[in-house]
Design a protein around this motif. Structure first.
Motif, PDB file in Angstrom:
ATOM      1  N   VAL A 140       0.826  -1.205   0.000  1.00  0.00           N
ATOM      2  CA  VAL A 140       0.000   0.000   0.000  1.00  0.00           C
ATOM      3  C   VAL A 140       0.865   1.262   0.000  1.00  0.00           C
ATOM      4  CG1 VAL A 140      -1.612   1.364   1.400  1.00  0.00           C
ATOM      5  CG2 VAL A 140      -2.041  -1.067   1.013  1.00  0.00           C
ATOM      6  N   ASP A 141       1.938   1.248   0.775  1.00  0.00           N
ATOM      7  CA  ASP A 141       2.838   2.408   0.806  1.00  0.00           C
ATOM      8  C   ASP A 141       3.412   2.682  -0.579  1.00  0.00           C
ATOM      9  OD1 ASP A 141       2.370   2.773   3.488  1.00  0.00           O
ATOM     10  OD2 ASP A 141       4.239   1.823   4.155  1.00  0.00           O
ATOM     11  N   GLN A 142       3.814   1.622  -1.278  1.00  0.00           N
ATOM     12  CA  GLN A 142       4.348   1.787  -2.624  1.00  0.00           C
ATOM     13  C   GLN A 142       3.253   2.212  -3.600  1.00  0.00           C
ATOM     14  OE1 GLN A 142       7.466   1.793  -3.548  1.00  0.00           O
ATOM     15  NE2 GLN A 142       6.978   2.135  -5.718  1.00  0.00           N
ATOM     16  N   LEU A 143       2.067   1.691  -3.393  1.00  0.00           N
ATOM     17  CA  LEU A 143       0.922   2.052  -4.246  1.00  0.00           C
ATOM     18  C   LEU A 143       0.638   3.545  -4.150  1.00  0.00           C
ATOM     19  CD1 LEU A 143      -1.360   0.729  -6.037  1.00  0.00           C
ATOM     20  CD2 LEU A 143      -2.754   0.707  -3.959  1.00  0.00           C
ATOM     21  N   LYS A 144       0.737   4.075  -2.961  1.00  0.00           N
ATOM     22  CA  LYS A 144       0.486   5.504  -2.756  1.00  0.00           C
ATOM     23  C   LYS A 144       1.568   6.361  -3.417  1.00  0.00           C
ATOM     24  CE  LYS A 144      -2.022   5.082   1.648  1.00  0.00           C
ATOM     25  NZ  LYS A 144      -1.964   5.349   3.116  1.00  0.00           N
ATOM     26  N   LYS A 145       2.820   5.862  -3.381  1.00  0.00           N
ATOM     27  CA  LYS A 145       3.929   6.614  -3.984  1.00  0.00           C
ATOM     28  C   LYS A 145       3.847   6.602  -5.506  1.00  0.00           C
ATOM     29  CE  LYS A 145       7.268   5.450  -0.321  1.00  0.00           C
ATOM     30  NZ  LYS A 145       8.497   4.660  -0.029  1.00  0.00           N
ATOM     31  N   ASP A 146       3.593   5.402  -6.066  1.00  0.00           N
ATOM     32  CA  ASP A 146       3.612   5.237  -7.526  1.00  0.00           C
ATOM     33  C   ASP A 146       2.686   4.075  -7.904  1.00  0.00           C
ATOM     34  OD1 ASP A 146       4.137   5.006 -10.211  1.00  0.00           O
ATOM     35  OD2 ASP A 146       6.277   4.537  -9.997  1.00  0.00           O
ATOM     36  N   PRO A 147       1.410   4.367  -8.143  1.00  0.00           N
ATOM     37  CA  PRO A 147       0.438   3.298  -8.409  1.00  0.00           C
ATOM     38  C   PRO A 147       0.856   2.344  -9.520  1.00  0.00           C
ATOM     39  CG  PRO A 147      -0.682   5.395  -8.134  1.00  0.00           C
ATOM     40  CD  PRO A 147       0.785   5.701  -8.166  1.00  0.00           C
ATOM     41  N   ALA A 164     -11.108  -6.541  -6.118  1.00  0.00           N
ATOM     42  CA  ALA A 164     -10.541  -6.303  -4.790  1.00  0.00           C
ATOM     43  C   ALA A 164      -9.360  -5.339  -4.854  1.00  0.00           C
ATOM     44  CB  ALA A 164     -10.106  -7.620  -4.153  1.00  0.00           C
ATOM     45  N   ALA A 165      -8.509  -5.482  -5.874  1.00  0.00           N
ATOM     46  CA  ALA A 165      -7.358  -4.580  -6.021  1.00  0.00           C
ATOM     47  C   ALA A 165      -7.829  -3.141  -6.221  1.00  0.00           C
ATOM     48  CB  ALA A 165      -6.488  -5.028  -7.190  1.00  0.00           C
ATOM     49  N   ALA A 166      -8.866  -2.973  -7.049  1.00  0.00           N
ATOM     50  CA  ALA A 166      -9.418  -1.633  -7.281  1.00  0.00           C
ATOM     51  C   ALA A 166     -10.043  -1.079  -6.002  1.00  0.00           C
ATOM     52  CB  ALA A 166     -10.453  -1.688  -8.401  1.00  0.00           C
ATOM     53  N   MET A 167     -10.708  -1.941  -5.238  1.00  0.00           N
ATOM     54  CA  MET A 167     -11.324  -1.504  -3.981  1.00  0.00           C
ATOM     55  C   MET A 167     -10.255  -1.106  -2.964  1.00  0.00           C
ATOM     56  SD  MET A 167     -14.340  -4.405  -3.715  1.00  0.00           S
ATOM     57  CE  MET A 167     -15.056  -3.842  -2.165  1.00  0.00           C
ATOM     58  N   ILE A 168      -9.148  -1.858  -2.921  1.00  0.00           N
ATOM     59  CA  ILE A 168      -8.047  -1.519  -2.011  1.00  0.00           C
ATOM     60  C   ILE A 168      -7.504  -0.131  -2.356  1.00  0.00           C
ATOM     61  CG2 ILE A 168      -5.653  -2.078  -1.398  1.00  0.00           C
ATOM     62  CD1 ILE A 168      -6.454  -5.068  -1.706  1.00  0.00           C
ATOM     63  N   ALA A 169      -7.278   0.083  -3.653  1.00  0.00           N
ATOM     64  CA  ALA A 169      -6.767   1.388  -4.092  1.00  0.00           C
ATOM     65  C   ALA A 169      -7.699   2.516  -3.651  1.00  0.00           C
ATOM     66  CB  ALA A 169      -6.597   1.389  -5.614  1.00  0.00           C
ATOM     67  N   ARG A 170      -8.989   2.328  -3.888  1.00  0.00           N
ATOM     68  CA  ARG A 170      -9.959   3.361  -3.518  1.00  0.00           C
ATOM     69  C   ARG A 170      -9.937   3.617  -2.023  1.00  0.00           C
ATOM     70  NH1 ARG A 170     -15.458   1.139  -4.137  1.00  0.00           N
ATOM     71  NH2 ARG A 170     -15.290   0.793  -1.902  1.00  0.00           N
ATOM     72  N   GLU A 171      -9.862   2.549  -1.225  1.00  0.00           N
ATOM     73  CA  GLU A 171      -9.908   2.686   0.230  1.00  0.00           C
ATOM     74  C   GLU A 171      -8.680   3.399   0.795  1.00  0.00           C
ATOM     75  OE1 GLU A 171     -12.265   1.988   2.545  1.00  0.00           O
ATOM     76  OE2 GLU A 171     -13.596   1.674   0.828  1.00  0.00           O
ATOM     77  N   VAL A 172      -7.538   3.298   0.096  1.00  0.00           N
ATOM     78  CA  VAL A 172      -6.314   3.935   0.615  1.00  0.00           C
ATOM     79  C   VAL A 172      -6.037   5.274  -0.071  1.00  0.00           C
ATOM     80  CG1 VAL A 172      -5.344   1.694   1.244  1.00  0.00           C
ATOM     81  CG2 VAL A 172      -4.733   2.714  -0.965  1.00  0.00           C
ATOM     82  N   GLY A 173      -7.009   5.750  -0.851  1.00  0.00           N
ATOM     83  CA  GLY A 173      -6.890   7.074  -1.441  1.00  0.00           C
ATOM     84  C   GLY A 173      -6.182   7.148  -2.773  1.00  0.00           C
ATOM     85  N   VAL A 174      -6.100   6.019  -3.483  1.00  0.00           N
ATOM     86  CA  VAL A 174      -5.470   5.983  -4.803  1.00  0.00           C
ATOM     87  C   VAL A 174      -6.552   5.818  -5.873  1.00  0.00           C
ATOM     88  CG1 VAL A 174      -3.894   4.691  -6.314  1.00  0.00           C
ATOM     89  CG2 VAL A 174      -3.319   5.034  -3.902  1.00  0.00           C
TER      90      VAL A 174
END
Length: 319
Positions: A140-147, A164-174
C-alpha cells in the motif's frame, strides 16, 4: 418368463423410464470449463465430474477447457454447441459476471440455464517469496507513492481479485483507474508469474495458493473475508485497516433450450452429488465453503449479484 423375453421387457421399461433410477444407466456428461487448466474453475469442474461419477449420477464425464475473456469464450462455445443437450454442464461463477460487465460479450448468461451454486471462497493476496515487500502495508505504501509500479497479478479483467485490487486502491486514497493490473488466462499462468517474481502481488482463491504458501514459496499478506478463515493464519484486509470484503462463488449452468424436466433432473443429480462423500471431501481438501442454492433461487441470486457487482465496479472506477 423366458430369459430373452425378460431382457426385452427390461429394455423396454428402461427406454420408457419406468425403471427406478438405480436400474437405469447414468448418462455420460460433458463439462465445459471456460478457463485454462490449473485454476479454480478447472479444479472445481474436474472435482465435480469425479464426484458425480462416484455418486452414480454420471457414467462418465468428458471435459473441455476453453479459456479467455473471463469465461466468455467458453460460454459462447457452450451456447453454440450444446443447445437442447440435457447432458451438458458448464462451470461458472462470480468471475464470469465481472467479465461480462467489463467485456460486454455478445453472448450472456441469459442464453443458458441456471442450475445450482456449489461453493464460496475468499481470495488471498500473496507476495513472491523473494519480494522486497513483507506485508500488505508495504504494498500500500508503494501504491500511494507510484500506483503504476505495483503490478497486481490475477485472473481475467473483472475477476474478484481485480475488483478487490481496485477496492483496495480506492480505500487507501489511490485512483482505482491507475492500478496496474495484469490479467492471466488461467490460474496456472498467474501462479507461474508470482513464483517467478514477474508481478508485485498476486491474488486468487486461497485453495489455489495454499500449497505454495505452506511451502514458503509465497507470502500471504491478506484475505478478503470479513473474519479470518478457519485454519488459516492470515490477517484480513479489514484487520489491517483496509475496509474491503469480497467473496468468490462457483456454480453450474445447463445448456440452452433444455426442458423443465431435464433441468430438474440435472439439479437433482447435482443435489445428490453435493451430499456425497466424494464432493464433501473435495470441498474440505480445497478449503471451499459449502454454498448450495438451486433452481430459480440461484437464478435470482445471479441477477442480484450482477447488479451489485456492476455497482461496485462503477464505484471503483473499473467501468
Amino acid at each position: 418368463m423366458r430369459r430373452d423375453t425378460f431382457l426385452k421387457t427390461l429394455a423396454a421399461m428402461a427406454a420408457a423410464g419406468a425403471l427406478p433410477v438405480s436400474a437405469q444407466s447414468a448418462p455420460a456428461l460433458k463439462m465445459m470449463i471456460p478457463a485454462n487448466p490449473g485454476g479454480g474453475w478447472d479444479t472445481t469442474g474436474r472435482a465435480l465430474g469425479k464426484a458425480m461419477q462416484d455418486a452414480g449420477v454420471a457414467s462418465a464425464v468428458s471435459y473441455d477447457n476453453k479459456g479467455g475473456a473471463a469465461g466468455a469464450i467458453g460460454l459462447a462455445q457452450f451456447v453454440n454447441a450444446s443447445k437442447g443437450d440435457p447432458n451438458a454442464l458448464m462451470v461458472m461463477g462470480a468471475v464470469m459476471l465481472g467479465g461480462i460487465i467489463t467485456g460486454k460479450p455478445p453472448v450472456g448468461l441469459d442464453k443458458v440455464t441456471p442450475l445450482a451454486r456449489l461453493t464460496s471462497e475468499y481470495n488471498v493476496f500473496v507476495l513472491p517469496a523473494n519480494s522486497p515487500f513483507k506485508s500488505m502495508k508495504d504494498v500500500v505504501d508503494q501504491l500511494k507513492k507510484d500506483p503504476g509500479s505495483v503490478k497486481w497479478g490475477g485472473g481475467s479483467r473483472g475477476s474478484t481479485e481485480h475488483i478487490a485490487a481496485a477496492m483496495i486502491a480506492r480505500e487507501v486514497g489511490v485512483d482505482p483507474a491507475k492500478i496496474n493490473y495484469v490479467a492471466f488466462r488461467g490460474g496456472g499462468e498467474a501462479t507461474a508469474a508470482i513464483l517467478g517474481g514477474n508481478v508485485t502481488v498476486g491474488g486468487s482463491g486461497y485453495s489455489e495458493f495454499a500449497e505454495y504458501i505452506a511451502a514458503g514459496k509465497m507470502r500471504a499478506v491478506g484475505v478478503t473475508s470479513g473474519s479470518r478463515l478457519k485454519g488459516v493464519n492470515v490477517a484480513t484486509l479489514k484487520e489491517q485497516g483496509i475496509n474491503v470484503e469480497i467473496g468468490n462463488w462457483r456454480g453450474v449452468y445447463g445448456a440452452p433450450g433444455i426442458t423443465a424436466e431435464q433441468r430438474k433432473a440435472l439439479i437433482d443429480a447435482l443435489a445428490k452429488t453435493f451430499k456425497h462423500k466424494a464432493w464433501q471431501d473435495a470441498m474440505e481438501k480445497n478449503g471451499w465453503t459449502p454454498a448450495w442454492m438451486a433452481g430459480d433461487e440461484f437464478a435470482n441470486f445471479v441477477d442480484a449479484e450482477f447488479a451489485s457487482m456492476r455497482a461496485t465496479m462503477a464505484k471503483s472506477g473499473m467501468i
